[in-house]
Enzyme design. Structure first.
Site, mmCIF file in Angstrom:
data_model
loop_
_atom_site.group_PDB
_atom_site.id
_atom_site.type_symbol
_atom_site.label_atom_id
_atom_site.label_comp_id
_atom_site.label_asym_id
_atom_site.label_seq_id
_atom_site.Cartn_x
_atom_site.Cartn_y
_atom_site.Cartn_z
ATOM 1 N N HIS A 1 147.295 7.247 -48.051
ATOM 2 C CA HIS A 1 148.659 7.415 -48.549
ATOM 3 C C HIS A 1 148.991 8.979 -48.739
ATOM 4 C CE1 HIS A 1 147.598 3.433 -50.987
ATOM 5 N NE2 HIS A 1 148.589 3.202 -50.100
ATOM 6 N N ARG B 1 149.312 1.888 -40.054
ATOM 7 C CA ARG B 1 147.871 1.931 -39.375
ATOM 8 C C ARG B 1 147.673 1.489 -38.351
ATOM 9 N NH1 ARG B 1 145.869 -0.044 -45.262
ATOM 10 N NH2 ARG B 1 147.820 -0.841 -44.920
ATOM 11 N N SER C 1 143.428 0.588 -49.949
ATOM 12 C CA SER C 1 142.906 0.672 -51.185
ATOM 13 C C SER C 1 142.040 -0.523 -51.403
ATOM 14 C CB SER C 1 144.457 0.154 -52.288
ATOM 15 O OG SER C 1 145.197 1.326 -52.088
ATOM 16 N N LYS D 1 149.575 -9.648 -55.326
ATOM 17 C CA LYS D 1 148.264 -9.353 -55.228
ATOM 18 C C LYS D 1 147.606 -9.040 -56.652
ATOM 19 C CE LYS D 1 149.274 -6.439 -51.042
ATOM 20 N NZ LYS D 1 149.120 -5.058 -50.788
HETATM 21 P P1 ADP Z 1 151.744 -2.456 -50.005
HETATM 22 O O1 ADP Z 1 151.216 -3.277 -51.159
HETATM 23 O O2 ADP Z 1 153.279 -2.207 -50.427
HETATM 24 O O3 ADP Z 1 151.529 -2.617 -48.591
HETATM 25 P P2 ADP Z 1 150.154 -0.052 -50.314
HETATM 26 O O4 ADP Z 1 149.956 0.870 -51.279
HETATM 27 O O5 ADP Z 1 149.079 -0.607 -49.438
HETATM 28 O O6 ADP Z 1 151.387 -1.004 -50.504
HETATM 29 O O7 ADP Z 1 150.574 0.749 -48.962
HETATM 30 C C1 ADP Z 1 151.879 1.468 -49.145
HETATM 31 C C2 ADP Z 1 152.351 1.949 -47.577
HETATM 32 O O8 ADP Z 1 151.388 2.864 -47.355
HETATM 33 C C3 ADP Z 1 152.286 0.907 -46.678
HETATM 34 O O9 ADP Z 1 153.348 1.267 -45.646
HETATM 35 C C4 ADP Z 1 151.045 1.081 -45.842
HETATM 36 O O10 ADP Z 1 151.093 0.635 -44.468
HETATM 37 C C5 ADP Z 1 150.870 2.681 -45.968
HETATM 38 N N1 ADP Z 1 149.536 2.817 -45.734
HETATM 39 C C6 ADP Z 1 148.572 2.339 -46.562
HETATM 40 N N2 ADP Z 1 147.162 2.980 -46.303
HETATM 41 C C7 ADP Z 1 147.596 3.853 -45.375
HETATM 42 C C8 ADP Z 1 146.489 4.544 -44.123
HETATM 43 N N3 ADP Z 1 145.394 4.616 -44.461
HETATM 44 N N4 ADP Z 1 147.354 5.407 -43.586
HETATM 45 C C9 ADP Z 1 148.640 5.138 -43.044
HETATM 46 N N5 ADP Z 1 149.508 4.586 -44.058
HETATM 47 C C10 ADP Z 1 148.850 3.832 -45.064
#
Ligand code: ADP
Length: 160
Positions: free
Chosen positions: A18, A92, A130, A42
């Site tokens: 992130h 990703r 996460s 979730k």
């Molecule tokens: P959500 O539950 O809304 O998907 P996340 O917190 O998991 O929220 O992710 C928020 C955004 O960040 C999403 O667009 C996700 O694809 C992106 N994201 C999460 N991890 C990574 C990573 N390692 N590299 C690039 N983008 C990421």
């Protein structure tokens, strides 16, 4: 005019993946507003306030980044409220693409003035999520490679 990008997500917790997206977004936007999702299907490890607090601590010395709660609002409506020109999301892998494409179209159906902007993950963070970080922390593995020390400390507290 100041260019503002809103980065919505669960951030349960924020990972270096992130953070990498925030860093990239700051090359385009003057300010990045991270919006923490509250109501999600979730199951979350951290409460919305805890997730927000960690993010605020990570970016305490960078006035270009701030964090807000999404509350019970639609992402796109909050983006308009804070005068964001774009919604920031990260990609990703192809598996992210289909979902993100759908969300971007839904957002456009609500407000066509605010575009979704995608940044691709740096190689070493493509597999960081996460949920992976939580799993490692649960079994007392090493997480420092994947999260900021602020998050590492909170994960250790949760699983101690
Ligand atoms: P959500 O539950 O809304 O998907 P996340 O917190 O998991 O929220 O992710 C928020 C955004 O960040 C999403 O667009 C996700 O694809 C992106 N994201 C999460 N991890 C990574 C990573 N390692 N590299 C690039 N983008 C990421």
């Amino acid at each position: 005019m100041k260019k503002i990008g809103m980065y919505p997500g669960s951030f349960d917790p924020m990972t270096k993946g992130h953070m990498d997206i925030v860093k990239k977004a700051l090359t385009i936007f003057d300010e990045v507003v991270i919006a923490v999702l509250e109501n999600s299907s979730k199951t979350m490890l951290f409460k919305p306030d805890e997730r927000k607090k960690m993010i605020e601590e990570i970016y305490v010395n960078d006035e270009r980044v701030r964090c807000i709660s999404l509350g019970s609002k639609l992402t796109i409506n909050l983006a308009e409220e804070i005068s964001a020109q774009g919604i920031i999301r990260g990609l990703r892998a192809m598996s992210d693409f289909e979902y993100e494409f759908q969300i971007a179209n839904i957002n456009r159906s609500q407000n066509e003035k605010i575009e979704s902007i995608f940044f691709t993950a740096t190689d070493k963070f493509t597999y960081v999520s996460s949920s992976m970080v939580k799993e490692i922390a649960l079994y007392k593995g090493k997480v420092e490679e994947f999260v900021d020390p602020v998050v590492q400390k909170e994960l250790e507290k949760k699983f101690s």
